[in-house]
Design a protein around this motif. Structure first.
Motif, PDB file in Angstrom:
ATOM      1  N   GLY A 123     -62.962  22.421  10.271  1.00  0.00           N
ATOM      2  CA  GLY A 123     -63.680  23.058   9.173  1.00  0.00           C
ATOM      3  C   GLY A 123     -63.229  24.636   9.082  1.00  0.00           C
ATOM      4  N   MET A 124     -61.832  24.582   9.335  1.00  0.00           N
ATOM      5  CA  MET A 124     -61.195  25.998   9.195  1.00  0.00           C
ATOM      6  C   MET A 124     -59.931  25.924   8.572  1.00  0.00           C
ATOM      7  SD  MET A 124     -61.768  27.887  12.885  1.00  0.00           S
ATOM      8  CE  MET A 124     -61.043  29.501  12.249  1.00  0.00           C
ATOM      9  N   THR A 125     -59.530  27.206   7.960  1.00  0.00           N
ATOM     10  CA  THR A 125     -57.914  27.267   7.367  1.00  0.00           C
ATOM     11  C   THR A 125     -57.399  28.480   8.119  1.00  0.00           C
ATOM     12  OG1 THR A 125     -59.128  28.599   5.656  1.00  0.00           O
ATOM     13  CG2 THR A 125     -58.664  26.239   5.258  1.00  0.00           C
ATOM     14  N   TRP A 126     -56.127  28.399   7.982  1.00  0.00           N
ATOM     15  CA  TRP A 126     -55.305  29.547   8.610  1.00  0.00           C
ATOM     16  C   TRP A 126     -55.848  30.977   8.201  1.00  0.00           C
ATOM     17  CZ3 TRP A 126     -52.487  33.538   6.412  1.00  0.00           C
ATOM     18  CH2 TRP A 126     -51.692  34.215   7.414  1.00  0.00           C
ATOM     19  N   ASP A 127     -56.097  31.056   6.889  1.00  0.00           N
ATOM     20  CA  ASP A 127     -56.628  32.440   6.510  1.00  0.00           C
ATOM     21  C   ASP A 127     -57.816  32.765   7.070  1.00  0.00           C
ATOM     22  OD1 ASP A 127     -57.907  30.539   4.796  1.00  0.00           O
ATOM     23  OD2 ASP A 127     -57.744  31.910   2.980  1.00  0.00           O
ATOM     24  N   GLN A 128     -58.644  31.800   7.580  1.00  0.00           N
ATOM     25  CA  GLN A 128     -60.039  32.117   8.165  1.00  0.00           C
ATOM     26  C   GLN A 128     -59.883  32.676   9.770  1.00  0.00           C
ATOM     27  OE1 GLN A 128     -61.945  28.548   7.326  1.00  0.00           O
ATOM     28  NE2 GLN A 128     -63.071  29.163   5.544  1.00  0.00           N
ATOM     29  N   VAL A 129     -58.873  32.135  10.198  1.00  0.00           N
ATOM     30  CA  VAL A 129     -58.625  32.740  11.566  1.00  0.00           C
ATOM     31  C   VAL A 129     -58.581  34.112  11.837  1.00  0.00           C
ATOM     32  CG1 VAL A 129     -56.972  32.441  13.779  1.00  0.00           C
ATOM     33  CG2 VAL A 129     -57.349  30.551  12.252  1.00  0.00           C
ATOM     34  N   LEU A 172     -66.499  40.530   1.461  1.00  0.00           N
ATOM     35  CA  LEU A 172     -65.420  39.502   1.313  1.00  0.00           C
ATOM     36  C   LEU A 172     -65.309  38.287   2.221  1.00  0.00           C
ATOM     37  CD1 LEU A 172     -62.877  41.637  -0.597  1.00  0.00           C
ATOM     38  CD2 LEU A 172     -64.768  40.304  -1.926  1.00  0.00           C
ATOM     39  N   HIS A 173     -66.104  38.420   3.178  1.00  0.00           N
ATOM     40  CA  HIS A 173     -65.934  37.450   4.551  1.00  0.00           C
ATOM     41  C   HIS A 173     -64.601  37.849   5.053  1.00  0.00           C
ATOM     42  CE1 HIS A 173     -69.527  36.080   3.041  1.00  0.00           C
ATOM     43  NE2 HIS A 173     -69.050  35.744   1.744  1.00  0.00           N
ATOM     44  N   LEU A 174     -64.028  38.871   4.994  1.00  0.00           N
ATOM     45  CA  LEU A 174     -62.722  39.164   5.615  1.00  0.00           C
ATOM     46  C   LEU A 174     -62.708  39.805   6.997  1.00  0.00           C
ATOM     47  CD1 LEU A 174     -60.760  40.419   2.689  1.00  0.00           C
ATOM     48  CD2 LEU A 174     -60.776  37.982   3.460  1.00  0.00           C
ATOM     49  N   PHE A 175     -63.952  40.356   7.239  1.00  0.00           N
ATOM     50  CA  PHE A 175     -64.067  41.069   8.476  1.00  0.00           C
ATOM     51  C   PHE A 175     -65.534  40.737   9.218  1.00  0.00           C
ATOM     52  CE2 PHE A 175     -65.494  44.977  10.774  1.00  0.00           C
ATOM     53  CZ  PHE A 175     -64.757  45.033  11.788  1.00  0.00           C
ATOM     54  N   THR A 176     -65.382  40.006  10.419  1.00  0.00           N
ATOM     55  CA  THR A 176     -66.509  39.540  11.048  1.00  0.00           C
ATOM     56  C   THR A 176     -66.797  40.128  12.367  1.00  0.00           C
ATOM     57  OG1 THR A 176     -65.484  37.888  12.615  1.00  0.00           O
ATOM     58  CG2 THR A 176     -66.010  37.174  10.230  1.00  0.00           C
ATOM     59  N   GLU A 177     -67.937  39.947  13.108  1.00  0.00           N
ATOM     60  CA  GLU A 177     -68.151  40.569  14.403  1.00  0.00           C
ATOM     61  C   GLU A 177     -66.829  40.413  15.557  1.00  0.00           C
ATOM     62  OE1 GLU A 177     -69.864  36.523  14.406  1.00  0.00           O
ATOM     63  OE2 GLU A 177     -70.020  38.228  13.000  1.00  0.00           O
ATOM     64  N   LYS A 178     -66.110  39.415  15.107  1.00  0.00           N
ATOM     65  CA  LYS A 178     -64.921  38.974  16.051  1.00  0.00           C
ATOM     66  C   LYS A 178     -63.626  39.786  15.538  1.00  0.00           C
ATOM     67  CE  LYS A 178     -66.618  34.479  17.394  1.00  0.00           C
ATOM     68  NZ  LYS A 178     -66.517  32.861  17.427  1.00  0.00           N
ATOM     69  N   GLY A 179     -63.649  40.469  14.617  1.00  0.00           N
ATOM     70  CA  GLY A 179     -62.555  40.987  13.917  1.00  0.00           C
ATOM     71  C   GLY A 179     -62.169  40.815  12.547  1.00  0.00           C
ATOM     72  N   LEU A 180     -60.726  41.153  12.153  1.00  0.00           N
ATOM     73  CA  LEU A 180     -60.170  40.759  10.978  1.00  0.00           C
ATOM     74  C   LEU A 180     -59.713  39.509  10.887  1.00  0.00           C
ATOM     75  CD1 LEU A 180     -58.581  44.343  10.447  1.00  0.00           C
ATOM     76  CD2 LEU A 180     -60.288  43.509   8.818  1.00  0.00           C
ATOM     77  N   THR A 181     -59.748  38.973   9.508  1.00  0.00           N
ATOM     78  CA  THR A 181     -59.130  37.401   9.498  1.00  0.00           C
ATOM     79  C   THR A 181     -57.651  37.859   9.338  1.00  0.00           C
ATOM     80  OG1 THR A 181     -59.742  37.694   7.248  1.00  0.00           O
ATOM     81  CG2 THR A 181     -61.350  36.720   8.748  1.00  0.00           C
ATOM     82  N   PRO A 316     -58.333  29.602   1.023  1.00  0.00           N
ATOM     83  CA  PRO A 316     -59.612  29.637   0.433  1.00  0.00           C
ATOM     84  C   PRO A 316     -60.088  30.999   0.227  1.00  0.00           C
ATOM     85  CG  PRO A 316     -60.176  28.180   2.332  1.00  0.00           C
ATOM     86  CD  PRO A 316     -58.807  28.450   2.190  1.00  0.00           C
ATOM     87  N   LEU A 317     -60.183  31.706   1.287  1.00  0.00           N
ATOM     88  CA  LEU A 317     -60.337  32.969   1.647  1.00  0.00           C
ATOM     89  C   LEU A 317     -59.540  33.949   0.470  1.00  0.00           C
ATOM     90  CD1 LEU A 317     -61.440  34.118   5.391  1.00  0.00           C
ATOM     91  CD2 LEU A 317     -62.697  34.611   2.922  1.00  0.00           C
ATOM     92  N   ILE A 318     -58.178  33.878   0.746  1.00  0.00           N
ATOM     93  CA  ILE A 318     -57.440  34.598  -0.246  1.00  0.00           C
ATOM     94  C   ILE A 318     -57.556  34.272  -1.521  1.00  0.00           C
ATOM     95  CG2 ILE A 318     -54.848  34.989  -0.639  1.00  0.00           C
ATOM     96  CD1 ILE A 318     -54.437  34.391   2.395  1.00  0.00           C
ATOM     97  N   ALA A 319     -57.764  32.882  -1.843  1.00  0.00           N
ATOM     98  CA  ALA A 319     -57.902  32.648  -3.399  1.00  0.00           C
ATOM     99  C   ALA A 319     -59.212  33.287  -4.127  1.00  0.00           C
ATOM    100  CB  ALA A 319     -57.629  31.047  -3.423  1.00  0.00           C
ATOM    101  N   GLU A 320     -60.202  33.038  -2.937  1.00  0.00           N
ATOM    102  CA  GLU A 320     -61.457  33.676  -3.536  1.00  0.00           C
ATOM    103  C   GLU A 320     -61.451  35.323  -3.940  1.00  0.00           C
ATOM    104  OE1 GLU A 320     -65.496  33.786  -4.648  1.00  0.00           O
ATOM    105  OE2 GLU A 320     -64.029  32.265  -4.521  1.00  0.00           O
ATOM    106  N   VAL A 321     -60.740  35.863  -3.006  1.00  0.00           N
ATOM    107  CA  VAL A 321     -60.554  37.425  -3.371  1.00  0.00           C
ATOM    108  C   VAL A 321     -60.022  37.644  -4.380  1.00  0.00           C
ATOM    109  CG1 VAL A 321     -59.647  39.480  -2.399  1.00  0.00           C
ATOM    110  CG2 VAL A 321     -61.082  38.112  -0.887  1.00  0.00           C
ATOM    111  N   CYS A 322     -58.856  37.045  -4.612  1.00  0.00           N
ATOM    112  CA  CYS A 322     -57.811  37.030  -5.941  1.00  0.00           C
ATOM    113  C   CYS A 322     -58.643  36.652  -7.193  1.00  0.00           C
ATOM    114  CB  CYS A 322     -56.774  36.243  -5.750  1.00  0.00           C
ATOM    115  SG  CYS A 322     -55.490  36.979  -4.664  1.00  0.00           S
TER     116      CYS A 322
END
Length: 453
Positions: A123-129, A172-181, A316-322
């Protein structure tokens, strides 16, 4: 049913190697395997069908951890088995190897394709790591400010002008409590190359072939910096502006339409495999070619790119921000927009193919597409091959010539000749069949291609 497909496979008899096919179906969209049918789907019968019906469930369970439904069928007094495999929600491996069903081909997943597959199954993609080494100090404030301005113009986000960099990244869901994606650094990083060594774009100016390199440049930075920097390099250093007049008005335009170039580059930056090699942009006398790492999603083919299709972003995260920033749309229209821009400029359709683990998009000058084949590369193609080359590109034309010389060849054998994947060859064959220049006669194994001269 008269042909094998994405979800159907026919086998004369059982062999344990067919566990790979079951594994591939489970990892993809599921499917059915018929044991006791020939390559045309005709029932040939299966000896000891009842014994196999008893043995297969345990063998499949022990080797793959699956419990598919197995039915004993009969037609004209001949028994055969139907194995129904449901798509699995978790990755399925066979002795440490992972397989995937694509079209009518089973393929082993390796390298970046395997990493993408495993992430997707989780349920993950590289850009979400999360990139654990990165901090907010690695974010470029100037790029954040630029994005705010572009997003305000696009109107796809509420007012974000008052947000801090940290607040915007969270939104933009690029920064979480665990850090930067990974996405945060690709999009807004001061130096993405610090974390991912191949995020740059390499541009080369060549003559009529890949040996004749004249000069080159390297563009570095985050996605938005690369978009701006590469386009500037193309306009200033790599492309010319032919002069024409409309009445008394002097007009200077790039030799390729800017909207097509921008869309090509955006597609590469958004959808590339960031674990692979750098983006490579080759500018030649008669064409411009862009290669980016990462094959098409397994659900797509080159042919489908030119049709109405849903967007399946690798990142998908990169695409959504763009999308939110107004750089792209979200409807899978990138290739359509490139094609429309080329047609408006009087250029042929773009040539797209999978090559060397990535995707190539090529724009060709009108004058180049009108040359004879011998003028282009000295290959002695016939009239039909010439038409295929003009409509679909040189690689499908080469595949056609192999089929004409070796009508008994399978897609796998043609792939070996051209050093392509079987999936790419199947895309070429689909185009040739649609163009009416080849027809398949007989079964998949033992059949042949009929060329319509």
């Amino acid at each position: 049913m008269n042909s094998e497909s994405q979800n159907i496979e026919w086998k004369h008899s059982w062999h344990d190697d067919y566990l790979k096919w079951i594994c591939g179906f489970a990892n993809a969209q599921g499917g059915r395997i018929f044991i006791g049918k020939d390559d045309s789907g005709n029932v040939t019968g299966l000896a000891k069908a009842k014994k196999l019906l008893e043995d297969l469930p345990n063998k499949i369970r022990d080797q793959l951890g699956l419990m598919p439904l197995i039915n004993l069928r009969e037609e004209d007094g001949k028994a055969y088995l139907e194995i129904i495999i449901e798509p699995s929600t978790v990755p399925i491996s066979l002795r440490g190897s992972y397989y995937w069903r694509s079209g009518s081909v089973k393929q082993e997943l390796k390298g970046h394709a395997l990493t993408d597959f495993l992430l997707k199954k989780m349920g993950m993609t590289w850009d979400q790591v999360i990139q654990e080494r990165a901090t907010l100090d690695d974010i470029d404030d100037a790029t954040i400010a630029l994005f705010k301005k572009e997003a305000a113009t696009a109107g796809r986000l509420p007012d974000i002008s008052g947000l801090s960099a940290q607040e915007l990244l969270k939104k933009l869901h690029l920064f979480t409590e665990k850090g930067l994606t990974n996405a945060a650094l690709v999009l807004f990083g001061k130096d993405p190359g610090k974390f991912y060594p191949n995020t740059f774009v390499k541009i080369g100016r060549f003559g009529l072939n890949m040996v004749d390199i004249r000069f080159q440049e390297v563009c570095e930075g985050n996605l938005f910096q690369l978009l701006r920097g590469v386009m500037e390099q193309l306009e200033v250093k790599f492309l010319i502006r032919p002069i024409r007049f409309e009445g008394l008005r002097r007009i200077e335009e790039l030799e390729y339409p800017v909207p097509a170039l921008r869309e090509m580059l955006l597609n590469a930056l958004v959808h590339r495999n960031y674990m692979g090699s750098m983006i490579q942009l080759r500018v030649m006398d008669d064409r411009i070619s862009l290669w980016n790492a990462g094959l098409l999603p397994l659900e797509l083919s080159v042919e489908k790119l030119f049709q109405t299709h849903k967007s399946i972003p690798r990142n998908p995260l990169i695409a959504e921000v763009c999308y939110r920033g107004g750089y792209i749309d979200s409807w899978g229209r990138g290739i359509e927009k490139i094609t429309d821009a080329c047609k408006a400029a009087g250029l042929p359709e773009p040539v797209i193919e999978e090559n060397s683990g990535g995707v190539v998009v090529e724009l060709v000058k009108a004058s180049a597409s009108e040359k004879t084949t011998s003028e282009n590369n000295g290959d002695d193609f016939g009239t039909i091959s010439e038409r295929i080359r003009k409509e679909f590109g040189s690689e499908p034309a080469k595949a056609f010539e192999i089929i004409r010389q070796h009508p008994e060849f399978t897609a796998e054998q043609i792939a070996e000749q051209l050093v392509k994947t079987p999936r790419t060859i199947e895309n070429y064959i689909a185009k040739l069949k649609k163009a009416g220049v080849i027809i398949r006669r007989g079964p998949k194994l033992g059949g042949y291609w009929e060329v319509k001269e």
